[in-house]
Design an enzyme around this catalytic site. Structure first.
Site, PDB file in Angstrom:
ATOM      1  N   LYS A 192       0.831  -1.211   0.000  1.00 19.72           N
ATOM      2  CA  LYS A 192       0.000   0.000   0.000  1.00 19.72           C
ATOM      3  C   LYS A 192       0.867   1.263   0.000  1.00 19.72           C
ATOM      4  O   LYS A 192       0.575   2.222  -0.708  1.00 19.72           O
ATOM      5  CB  LYS A 192      -0.938  -0.010   1.219  1.00 19.72           C
ATOM      6  N   GLN A 232      -4.787  -1.831   9.910  1.00 19.74           N
ATOM      7  CA  GLN A 232      -4.576  -3.148   9.302  1.00 19.74           C
ATOM      8  C   GLN A 232      -5.064  -4.253  10.244  1.00 19.74           C
ATOM      9  O   GLN A 232      -4.695  -4.286  11.420  1.00 19.74           O
ATOM     10  CB  GLN A 232      -3.087  -3.339   8.977  1.00 19.74           C
ATOM     11  N   ASP A 248     -11.279   2.299   4.179  1.00 16.15           N
ATOM     12  CA  ASP A 248     -11.528   0.854   4.086  1.00 16.15           C
ATOM     13  C   ASP A 248     -13.026   0.578   3.935  1.00 16.15           C
ATOM     14  O   ASP A 248     -13.425  -0.507   3.524  1.00 16.15           O
ATOM     15  CB  ASP A 248     -11.014   0.141   5.342  1.00 16.15           C
TER      16      ASP A 248
END
Length: 296
Positions: A52, A96, A119
């Site tokens: 990312k 994460q 997200d």
């Protein structure tokens, strides 16, 4: 049979985003800034976050990686999230997953500012998505929609079967494929581990989206001719013949199912690269939303 090439398509999306960022720079505007919070040293998580960060560099985003030890308390992580929520320089951020056992994942995700939740996991964004309102769509379902759209896969009036009911992929996918417009307007059946006679259901499907995490679960006899097959599964299967000692395998028995399918995603190189591209797209959307809000 057409391969739905996520690697190629994700690069096209990154190129498009880079053009937008270059225009922002020319206008003297602030470029999007994505932050990632990584708690602990989970190998797969380190790989994902590293990818990312590299993708941010490719498109000209600013990026910040916040590493916290596996001993981090829930309170310490919530304090860090509060700091990110209040930092006007950060447009979007991700926490994460998975998180260490001492931290309540749901509690943490609830604390994320919905306007920075790139997200798309916050209930506010999930609810807006379910009601066809503008929101951040979770990156993996967003990537699947983009593949369907760019390859011109017909969804109108089709029977879509989703295998798996996770909050991250299966459930949002079932909502999105049934919404008005394109991609959408299909009749959706959501199946899972308790579904009886699943082969009877999948063999009637025009489109199958599987996100179970069971290697080679979907066999050729479960699929009708010319079905569209989208494989979200990604599992490391031990393989002594490989240098790494494993191979990446999806939910679909690709070798046999690909002989019957009209469109199919490979693993790796299908849905995976699209997830990161759409995370970047959500961050670009977040920057635009913050710019509009600051002008108002």
């Amino acid at each position: 049979m057409t391969i739905l090439d996520g690697k190629k398509t994700s690069q096209e999306i990154k190129d498009e985003i880079k053009l937008e960022v270059d225009k922002m720079k020319e206008r003297g505007e602030k470029v999007p800034h994505l932050a990632a919070v990584l708690v602990g040293n989970d190998g797969a998580s380190l790989t994902y976050v590293g990818s990312k960060v590299r993708s941010c560099e490719q498109v000209g985003f600013e990026s910040t990686l916040i590493k916290m030890p596996s001993t981090t308390s829930e309170l310490e992580l919530l304090d860090k999230i509060e700091m990110l929520n209040n930092d006007d320089n950060i447009d979007g951020y991700i926490v994460q997953l998975p998180l260490p056992k001492q931290i309540n994942t749901q509690k943490v995700l609830m604390q994320v500012d919905p306007d920075k939740d790139v997200d798309g996991f916050h209930p506010t964004n999930f609810g807006k998505m379910a009601l066809d309102m503008t929101s951040f769509i979770p990156a993996t379902p967003f990537g699947i929609l983009e593949l369907i759209e760019r390859y011109g896969v017909e969804t109108n009036g089709k029977h879509t079967v989703v295998i798996g009911r996770s909050h991250i992929v299966g459930r949002p996918m079932s909502i999105l494929m049934g919404r008005k417009g394109f991609p959408g307007n299909s009749t959706v059946t959501l199946t899972h581990s308790h579904t009886i006679n699943i082969t009877q259901i999948t063999s009637q499907a025009d489109i199958i989206i599987t996100a179970l995490g069971i290697p080679n679960y979907l066999k050729a006899e479960m699929v009708k001719d010319d079905a569209v097959v989208i494989d979200v599964g990604i599992t490391r299967v031990p393989d002594d013949s490989r240098k790494k000692g494993y191979r990446i395998t999806g939910d679909v028995d690709f070798e046999n199912v690909s002989k019957k399918a009209s469109f199919i995603t490979p693993v790796p190189g299908g849905v995976g690269p699209m997830t990161i591209a759409m995370l970047l797209k959500n961050t670009l959307l977040a920057r635009e939303l913050h710019k509009l809000r600051n002008k108002a």
